[in-house]
Write an enzyme that holds these catalytic residues in place. Structure first.
Site, mmCIF file in Angstrom:
data_model
loop_
_atom_site.group_PDB
_atom_site.id
_atom_site.type_symbol
_atom_site.label_atom_id
_atom_site.label_comp_id
_atom_site.label_asym_id
_atom_site.label_seq_id
_atom_site.Cartn_x
_atom_site.Cartn_y
_atom_site.Cartn_z
ATOM 1 N N ARG A 46 0.862 -1.188 0.000
ATOM 2 C CA ARG A 46 0.000 0.000 0.000
ATOM 3 C C ARG A 46 0.896 1.235 0.000
ATOM 4 O O ARG A 46 2.120 1.121 0.098
ATOM 5 C CB ARG A 46 -1.021 -0.004 1.149
ATOM 6 C CG ARG A 46 -0.657 -0.669 2.434
ATOM 7 C CD ARG A 46 0.460 -0.011 3.185
ATOM 8 N NE ARG A 46 0.229 1.421 3.340
ATOM 9 C CZ ARG A 46 1.186 2.297 3.550
ATOM 10 N NH1 ARG A 46 2.460 1.909 3.635
ATOM 11 N NH2 ARG A 46 0.934 3.574 3.687
ATOM 12 N N GLY A 47 0.256 2.410 -0.109
ATOM 13 C CA GLY A 47 1.024 3.643 -0.280
ATOM 14 C C GLY A 47 1.051 3.942 -1.774
ATOM 15 O O GLY A 47 1.378 3.047 -2.569
ATOM 16 N N GLN A 195 -1.664 2.295 9.987
ATOM 17 C CA GLN A 195 -0.396 2.407 9.249
ATOM 18 C C GLN A 195 0.657 3.134 10.078
ATOM 19 O O GLN A 195 1.855 2.882 9.926
ATOM 20 C CB GLN A 195 -0.605 3.164 7.927
ATOM 21 C CG GLN A 195 -1.370 2.399 6.868
ATOM 22 C CD GLN A 195 -2.842 2.728 6.900
ATOM 23 O OE1 GLN A 195 -3.395 3.064 7.944
ATOM 24 N NE2 GLN A 195 -3.502 2.613 5.768
ATOM 25 N N ASP A 236 -2.291 11.052 -1.884
ATOM 26 C CA ASP A 236 -2.681 10.009 -2.838
ATOM 27 C C ASP A 236 -3.135 10.592 -4.169
ATOM 28 O O ASP A 236 -3.047 9.937 -5.201
ATOM 29 C CB ASP A 236 -3.795 9.137 -2.252
ATOM 30 C CG ASP A 236 -3.215 8.238 -1.178
ATOM 31 O OD1 ASP A 236 -3.099 8.707 -0.030
ATOM 32 O OD2 ASP A 236 -2.813 7.112 -1.502
HETATM 33 O O1 MRU Z 1 -4.451 3.225 2.237
HETATM 34 P P1 MRU Z 1 -2.978 3.440 2.111
HETATM 35 O O2 MRU Z 1 -2.184 2.880 3.227
HETATM 36 O O3 MRU Z 1 -2.472 2.997 0.748
HETATM 37 O O4 MRU Z 1 -2.825 5.017 2.167
HETATM 38 C C1 MRU Z 1 -1.551 5.586 2.088
HETATM 39 C C2 MRU Z 1 -1.554 7.057 2.231
HETATM 40 O O5 MRU Z 1 -2.573 7.678 2.393
HETATM 41 C C3 MRU Z 1 -0.229 7.751 2.097
HETATM 42 O O6 MRU Z 1 -0.204 8.904 2.869
HETATM 43 C C4 MRU Z 1 -0.009 8.134 0.626
HETATM 44 O O7 MRU Z 1 -0.221 7.049 -0.215
HETATM 45 C C5 MRU Z 1 1.340 8.675 0.395
HETATM 46 S S1 MRU Z 1 2.575 7.391 0.452
HETATM 47 C C6 MRU Z 1 4.063 8.042 0.019
#
Ligand code: MRU
Length: 350
Positions: A46-47, A195, A236
């Site tokens: 994820r991320g 997270q 995102d």
């Molecule tokens: O749901 P996730 O864990 O994928 O969400 C991740 C985030 O919101 C992060 O802040 C974003 O992707 C930036 S990662 C460099």
């Protein structure tokens, strides 16, 4: 040793299962795109940048599988893979930018299937290498914003685990720590997926960076106590006017930061900008299963008849953002004009 969660062996993709951290470092070996798609949907990877790079490698895995087909048949199979990867998660736009790049390569002129295979693999590898360079540049630009030693607050996980290496918001934090200008990091646990508690705390522990874990509801209190000099988060999807979608809870932090007159920074690569989406209202917000809220580690914490909402992201209006830190520089007080100016100056590099 630098933490990495994505490992390309040349013919398989190994992903560190982030749902098992911090208790266990288990790796998932992917030979087919569908393995990667499932890992993304289940948030094992994820991320925003990590999702995009994993999906690019998923296309490479299918190219390897289909290398004996004709160019036309291989193209058709790879376009189907790209479409499948685009269905995994809707909010992080980096995925769609990477899939556009892969689609251009799949449709480019090639001599034979082997040529197409080489191009697809080398493009995925190039995207991964660029991600590391980009993050280091974000870290450099971000660290320059701070004069003295700072205490910062961050949300979700934006580090090596969310990217290929180094990180975006956590990259800025890492750069500050490397320069001896970071006093402390307050880490939001980031309900409901944790997270912050599971991943950011793990990364900061791994790096030996001083940090304190707080529940999301403690942020206001910490700010009021003068323990936070700046908030730094990732993104995102950033709309053309600077409105920013990020992990649920980010918007609330921006409101709190404004009230306490604390600068609120977003750190993100240009691949997180979606110039076709004019404002945050048009950003699709992923709705995840309510059970991810009503259960904690598989244990029910709410009455069985209670249903929960689970928007996975929220949108912070650009008026609440002090600056957006990118690999090409800092956009102070982002507006439609300043975002477009940076975008034009950088050229259409993403
Ligand atoms: O749901 P996730 O864990 O994928 O969400 C991740 C985030 O919101 C992060 O802040 C974003 O992707 C930036 S990662 C460099």
């Amino acid at each position: 040793m630098t933490l990495r969660a994505i490992h390309w062996t040349g013919n398989t993709l190994e992903l560190l299962d982030q749902t098992r951290l911090p208790h266990e470092e288990a790796w998932i070996r992917c030979n087919r795109a569908e393995n990667v798609a499932t890992a993304i949907v289940d948030m094992k990877v994820r991320g925003a940048p990590a999702i995009a790079i994993s999906a690019a490698y998923a296309v490479a895995l299918e190219a390897i599988q289909h290398r004996h087909l004709s160019v036309a048949a291989m193209r058709e199979a790879l376009m189907q893979t790209i479409e499948r990867m685009c269905q995994t998660r809707p909010t992080a736009v980096n995925l769609f930018a990477a899939m556009r790049t892969m689609s251009d390569v799949v449709q480019s002129e090639v001599t034979d299937a082997d040529d197409l295979l080489q191009r697809v693999v080398s493009t995925a590898e190039r995207l991964a290498q660029e991600d590391v360079k980009t993050n280091r540049a974000i870290g450099r630009h971000g660290a320059e914003l701070f004069l003295g030693p700072v205490q910062v607050l961050t949300h979700c996980n934006t580090g090596s685990l969310a990217t290929v290496e180094y990180g975006t918001a956590l990259g800025v934090i890492r750069a500050l720590a490397d320069q001896g200008r970071l006093t402390h990091v307050y880490v939001d646990e980031t309900r409901p997926y944790l997270q912050g508690a599971r991943l950011t705390a793990y990364e900061l522990s791994h790096e030996g960076i001083p940090h304190t874990l707080i529940t999301d509801s403690m942020a206001a209190h910490m700010m009021k106590q003068g323990k936070v000099d700046a908030v730094i988060v990732g993104a995102d999807r950033i709309a053309a006017n600077g409105d920013t979608a990020n992990k649920i809870g980010t918007y609330g932090l921006a409101v709190l930061a404004k009230h306490h007159q604390i600068p609120f920074y977003v750190a993100a690569p240009l691949s997180t900008f979606d110039m076709k989406t004019l404002s945050g209202e048009q950003i699709p917000i992923e709705e995840r299963r309510g059970e991810e809220v009503t259960e904690l580690g598989g244990v029910r914490i709410a009455p069985v008849t209670t249903r929960a909402a689970h928007p996975a992201f929220d949108v912070t209006p650009h008026e609440l953002i002090t600056a957006i830190i990118t690999e090409v520089g800092v956009i102070h007080r982002p507006t439609e004009h300043s975002v477009r100016e940076t975008w034009m100056k950088a050229g259409d590099t993403v």
